[in-house]
Design an enzyme around this catalytic site. Structure first.
Site, PDB file in Angstrom:
ATOM      1  N   PHE A 120      -5.859  -4.012   3.633  1.00  0.00           N
ATOM      2  CA  PHE A 120      -6.888  -3.891   4.775  1.00  0.00           C
ATOM      3  C   PHE A 120      -6.127  -3.014   5.994  1.00  0.00           C
ATOM      4  O   PHE A 120      -5.820  -3.248   7.202  1.00  0.00           O
ATOM      5  CB  PHE A 120      -6.986  -5.241   5.561  1.00  0.00           C
TER       6      PHE A 120
ATOM      7  N   GLU B 196     -12.581   3.049   5.741  1.00  0.00           N
ATOM      8  CA  GLU B 196     -12.794   3.081   7.657  1.00  0.00           C
ATOM      9  C   GLU B 196     -13.966   2.966   7.916  1.00  0.00           C
ATOM     10  O   GLU B 196     -14.301   1.690   8.391  1.00  0.00           O
ATOM     11  CB  GLU B 196     -11.215   3.354   8.295  1.00  0.00           C
TER      12      GLU B 196
ATOM     13  N   GLU C  46       0.756  -2.136   4.864  1.00  0.00           N
ATOM     14  CA  GLU C  46       1.391  -0.724   4.671  1.00  0.00           C
ATOM     15  C   GLU C  46       2.603  -0.602   4.804  1.00  0.00           C
ATOM     16  O   GLU C  46       3.318   0.250   4.077  1.00  0.00           O
ATOM     17  CB  GLU C  46       0.299  -0.038   5.513  1.00  0.00           C
TER      18      GLU C  46
ATOM     19  N   THR D 279      -3.096  11.909  11.400  1.00  0.00           N
ATOM     20  CA  THR D 279      -2.522  12.240  11.608  1.00  0.00           C
ATOM     21  C   THR D 279      -1.769  12.936  11.499  1.00  0.00           C
ATOM     22  O   THR D 279      -0.976  13.912  12.008  1.00  0.00           O
ATOM     23  CB  THR D 279      -2.636  12.231  13.584  1.00  0.00           C
TER      24      THR D 279
ATOM     25  N   ARG E 243      -4.917   6.936  17.526  1.00  0.00           N
ATOM     26  CA  ARG E 243      -6.024   7.358  17.179  1.00  0.00           C
ATOM     27  C   ARG E 243      -6.935   6.211  17.524  1.00  0.00           C
ATOM     28  O   ARG E 243      -7.784   6.843  17.218  1.00  0.00           O
ATOM     29  CB  ARG E 243      -6.152   6.786  15.831  1.00  0.00           C
TER      30      ARG E 243
ATOM     31  N   ARG F 241      -7.693  -1.755   8.613  1.00  0.00           N
ATOM     32  CA  ARG F 241      -8.689  -0.614   8.365  1.00  0.00           C
ATOM     33  C   ARG F 241      -9.384  -0.072   9.989  1.00  0.00           C
ATOM     34  O   ARG F 241      -9.781  -1.061  10.755  1.00  0.00           O
ATOM     35  CB  ARG F 241      -9.608  -2.328   8.048  1.00  0.00           C
TER      36      ARG F 241
ATOM     37  N   ALA G  33      -6.070   5.401   5.390  1.00  0.00           N
ATOM     38  CA  ALA G  33      -6.588   6.660   6.223  1.00  0.00           C
ATOM     39  C   ALA G  33      -7.701   6.327   5.113  1.00  0.00           C
ATOM     40  O   ALA G  33      -8.930   7.612   5.336  1.00  0.00           O
ATOM     41  CB  ALA G  33      -6.098   7.370   6.840  1.00  0.00           C
TER      42      ALA G  33
ATOM     43  N   GLN H   1       0.718  -0.850  -0.104  1.00  0.00           N
ATOM     44  CA  GLN H   1      -0.024  -0.182   0.118  1.00  0.00           C
ATOM     45  C   GLN H   1       0.673   1.241  -0.011  1.00  0.00           C
ATOM     46  O   GLN H   1       0.303   2.581  -0.365  1.00  0.00           O
ATOM     47  CB  GLN H   1      -1.080   0.558   1.140  1.00  0.00           C
TER      48      GLN H   1
END
Ligand code: FES
Ligand code: FES
Lengths: 172, 770
Positions: B236, B721, B240, B450, B318, B350, B519, B205
């Site tokens: 998902f 998400e 990442e 963020t 988060r 996710r 995100a 990703q």
């Protein structure tokens, strides 16, 4: 070992180690990469192909066991008379039966085989009786397709597509 | 007025996924399907077999002499830095010298075939000196384990208000983790080139990060490393950062041996050696008044982060950002505890910590409702953001766009919440074995990274002289339909059929310095960047038309595959040909950065989110109180995606996210044994939702009246998400069914995953038989 596999109507003569799975034979030896390897353990259904019209997990069977067998993979589903997409393939597009698409070849082969089983009157765990007369209800369909994981969880679309192609009602 | 002519594939149209035909014919190419270049070798990882300890001796002689083996690589073969940490904290070795979890890569074997490499990897003789290990949050706290990254504190109002609150309740909630089980596993194919070059085809990703991390390990500039991703078989969040290691190993081996190297772990090794959703233990206290209005909330959020930091900092942040879900906390104090453990390093999934924070908020609401003997929905509505002085989050961002009142009211109305809740209560009052539960839960989810700098994106668009269009952007396709949506944006802007727009693989060669496709921000960012490139091209085409045709700028209009030049109408391709002949530049690089956002982590204040996405779900379940088994009878969802770019794709995202969320909260249980070995490392033991698990009746609607207040691309909202958390309605419905055995006198306090076993234990606990 010399093996002849008939895949999507074409004969392939292969010299294979006896331990090569049908899935690896398709992917690595014949370059037919439509069938996917999700788990390699018979637990996800991504590798589902049809052997003599019956659905099996290609990762769980050895290629040499299928000498002379008629095998259909996702690449062969579209080779209908006109070379166009099968009703099931078209229905998967209409009903958004996929996201990432990795399970799709397996879902399509599995659904094709499943509809054949249904027509032949095979019962499932969800069947109320054993009279061989089964409607493609949501329950029957979900149960009969429960060997094919879709991690993107496109089950609503997949179910709708199969019911549509089978002539049952559409999305519910 | 609507003209007769229009284009196919404009935004707002339910255009099928760009690869639809390829998917159903098996022609969509994933990394493992790429034809291997001649001479390709296969690598396989050797994994540790203990959870914590030093490697005293590593005997690889049997590995090296195994059939087909070409080489074995370890720490000494890493040209520059033996580290693949995503965040520069230098805490994640490619090959471990000190083992910090069971399943950690310690070497890689390279052989002629994958099978040979796999077999050879088993032959290593490793002598360890074992050290004590802690694999879960409780054990880590007891052992005094450190945090893997600095914790966050959010504070607003005065927490001492808790003492004055008319009622106070304290509790603990255990929230389970989750394995991604992307159907396509981790994979990298590295092809060496001249000089220091290497090209990596992979399934990540975050191509730019792979590029950066590989360059760092090889000790070469980023320009030497190219990373290509056409599509992923699911991500998902699990791709990442987790692909970094696999790409590093393949690249190191490829450069060392000067041959292409492919690395694809077995599913069991993939599940053992890659990170998952963080599980949490949340300790909360909530103070409230007689009506159920929250006065104060204090919470500690302990997370199992694994052996290194990876993304645990932003994930646990988060969690705190969503610890309020949709509710105003007048006085609040929240603390994160990103704990180190001797397990694989947990990562993005996710929702990115948001679901774990949000679910504890819903638990607190449940606590209040059961204590006051009220319908939980009433308590929810009472505490929604909105009204005089009730719109400030714990991180001091004002909630300006709340539409939850309307969403929950419409859903409750359309799905007959009141009547059905009464019917459920009446059913349970008969006292049978099968009990029912019903719950309506809301979601508010903040959109933006963020890490503010990630909120940027680039796109590259070429128009060729025949009028066909090449589209490239920094986002990656994992099934979420991003490529299709961005192509729709371009088709719409240039007013040509989407079929004229060729969507091309994501590559670090075309758009540099991209952010992860994560995100939920993919279409927000890349759609806007593509739009910017289109605007530049249109401006040039307009200037050319004004000059050549002597028209006023406003008389230039692109519409329905044609170019309108005052009274003259020219076909798109003919006009492009003219522009080319007149030497107009037909290529543009677009760029976008999200406005308005800022975040100061030190003070815990700012506006980390550009906007919020909202939704609500109503679920009804039946539970067998003798076995704990249950089923979801019906779910109704109303979800906000702003003005949808593609309703078919968005609806699919909502359905898929909900079912995946259900899996997280019900059947998907990760289990490590005392030795720190993951025992649920395949779908035989790790239960992913199947077709038969989806709600029997499943009604999903997009709030068609919704639009983004902010000027996002076509006023749409992110969708990946937020709907994941709609599944909390299932958990709360299960809780209600369980609570009925004790006449709802007690909050059921169902922890997750609420497996049948756990449901049964809760039933027995409430009956007092346990
Ligand atoms: S790959 Fe064959 S069942 Fe999963
Ligand atoms: S579409 Fe991704 S797994 Fe089914």
């Amino acid at each position: 070992m010399q093996t002849t596999l008939s895949i999507n109507g074409t004969e392939h003569r292969l010299d294979l180690d006896t331990r090569v799975t049908l899935l690896d034979a398709l992917r690595d030896h014949l370059g037919l990469c439509g069938s996917k390897k999700g788990c390699d353990h018979g637990q996800c259904g991504a590798c589902t192909v049809l052997v003599g019209g019956r659905r099996i997990n290609a990762c769980l069977t050895l290629a040499v066991m299928h000498d002379g067998d008629e095998i259909t993979t996702v690449e062969g589903l579209a080779e209908g008379a006109d070379g166009g997409l099968s009703p099931l393939q078209r229905a998967f597009i209409t009903h958004d039966g996929f996201q990432c698409g990795y399970c799709t070849p397996g879902q399509l082969c599995s659904a094709t085989g499943m509809l054949g089983e249904l027509a032949e009157g095979w019962p499932s765990h969800a069947s109320a009786d054993l009279d061989g007369n089964y409607e493609l209800s949501q329950e029957e369909l979900s149960e009969r397709m429960s060997g094919n994981i879709c991690r993107c969880s496109c089950y609503p679309g997949i179910n709708a597509a199969i019911r549509d192609a089978a002539g049952a009602e559409g999305r519910k | 007025m609507k003209d007769e002519l229009s284009i196919t594939g404009a935004t707002g149209e339910a255009l099928p996924h760009d690869s639809a035909i390829k998917h159903v014919t098996g022609k969509a190419e994933y990394t493992d399907d790429i034809r291997e270049p001649a001479g390709t070798l296969h690598a396989y990882l050797g994994l540790s077999t203990i959870a914590h300890g030093k490697i005293e001796a590593l005997d690889l002689s049997a590995v090296k002499t195994a059939p087909g083996v070409i080489d074995v690589i370890g720490p000494a073969d890493v040209p520059a830095d033996n580290d693949c940490s995503a965040n520069g904290m230098h805490d994640e070795p490619i090959f471990a010298e000190t083992v910090e979890f069971l399943g950690q890569p310690i070497f890689a074997v390279v052989a002629e075939s994958r099978d040979q490499a796999r077999r050879a990897a088993q032959l290593a003789e490793v002598k360890y000196t074992e050290l004590p290990h802690a694999t879960n949050v409780m054990a880590a706290r007891e052992a005094g384990y450190p945090n893997v990254t600095s914790p966050l504190k959010l504070e607003r109002g005065d927490i001492t208000a808790m003492e004055a609150a008319p009622h106070r309740l304290k509790g603990t909630m255990v929230v389970g983790g989750q394995d991604h089980f992307y159907l396509e596993g981790q994979i990298a194919l590295a092809v060496p080139g001249e000089d220091e070059d290497v090209v990596i085809n992979t399934s990540t990703q975050h191509p730019s990060e792979v590029q950066h991390v590989v360059a760092h390990a090889l000790g070469v500039p980023s320009h030497s490393v190219v990373v290509n991703v056409r599509r992923m078989g699911g991500g998902f969040g699990g791709k990442e950062t987790q692909m970094n290691l696999f790409c590093c190993v393949a690249a190191i081996a490829a450069k060392k041996l000067n041959r292409p190297v492919k690395l694809r772990p077995d599913r069991d090794d993939d599940m053992t050696a890659t990170g998952k959703r963080h599980d949490f233990v949340v300790e909360y206290e909530v103070g409230f008044d007689d009506e159920g209005r929250i006065v104060a909330v204090e919470g500690d959020y302990f997370a199992r982060c694994g052996f290194c930091s990876d993304l645990s900092g932003p994930v646990t942040d988060r969690a705190l950002f969503h610890a309020d879900n949709a509710y105003f906390y007048p006085n609040v104090l929240l603390r994160s505890h990103p704990l180190k453990t001797n397990t694989v390093s947990n990562t993005a999934f996710r929702g990115f910590g948001g679901p774990q924070g949000l679910i504890a908020a819903e638990r607190m609401v449940e606590e209040i409702a059961y204590y006051l003997k009220r319908d939980p929905l009433e308590i929810r509505k009472l505490n929604f953001y909105g009204g005089e002085g009730r719109d400030l989050t714990p991180y001091h961002q004002t909630v300006e766009d709340n539409i939850l009142d309307r969403i929950t009211d419409e859903l409750a109305e359309s799905a007959s919440y009141k009547e059905r809740r009464e019917a459920v209560i009446a059913w349970n009052a008969r006292g049978g074995v099968i009990r029912k539960g019903i719950a309506l839960t809301p979601v508010k989810f903040g959109i933006s990274f963020t890490a503010t700098w990630f909120n940027q994106a680039g796109a590259l668009i070429h128009i060729y002289a025949d009028g066909s269009i090449h589209l490239n952007h920094g986002g990656t396709e994992m099934g979420q339909g991003l490529y299709t949506k961005v192509a729709q944006v371009v088709a719409d802007a240039l007013q040509v059929d989407a079929g004229l727009v060729k969507i091309t693989k994501t590559t670090t060669e075309k758009v540099p310095n991209t952010s992860a496709t994560a995100a939920s921000s993919g279409s927000d960012l890349n759609g806007m960047a593509a739009k910017d490139a289109c605007d530049q091209l249109i401006a040039r085409l307009r200037a050319f038309a004004v000059e050549k045709y002597g028209i006023a700028p406003e008389d230039f209009r692109l519409y329905a595959n044609r170019v309108h030049l005052g009274d003259t109408v020219v076909e798109w391709d003919a006009f492009i040909r003219e522009a080319y002949m007149a030497r107009v530049q037909l290529s543009a690089a677009g760029f976008y950065k999200t406005p308005k956002i800022h975040w100061d982590r030190e003070s815990g204040k700012g506006r980390p989110f550009y906007y919020f996405a909202y939704g609500a779900a109503l679920s009804e379940v039946s539970v067998d109180t003798l076995t704990g088994e249950y089923r979801v009878d019906r779910t109704d969802i109303l979800h906000d995606v702003g003005r949808s770019l593609n309703p078919a794709i968005d609806k699919g995202q909502v359905e898929g996210a909900f079912i995946q969320g259900m899996g997280w909260l019900t059947t998907e249980e990760l289990w490590w044994d005392d030795k720190g070995r993951l025992r649920t490392h395949a779908p035989s033991t790790y239960k992913i939702p199947l077709a038969s698990d989806r709600p029997r009746v499943f009604n999903v609607a997009l709030a068609d009246w919704a639009e983004n207040r902010e000027p996002t691309i076509k006023r749409s909202k992110a969708v990946g998400e937020p709907p994941f958390m709609l599944a909390v309605s299932v958990l709360e419905a299960l809780g209600m069914a369980v609570a009925s055995v004790a006449d709802y006198a007690e909050c059921p306090r169902l922890d997750t995953p609420a497996t049948p076993e756990r449901v049964l234990m809760a039933v027995e606990r409430l009956r007092g038989t346990r």
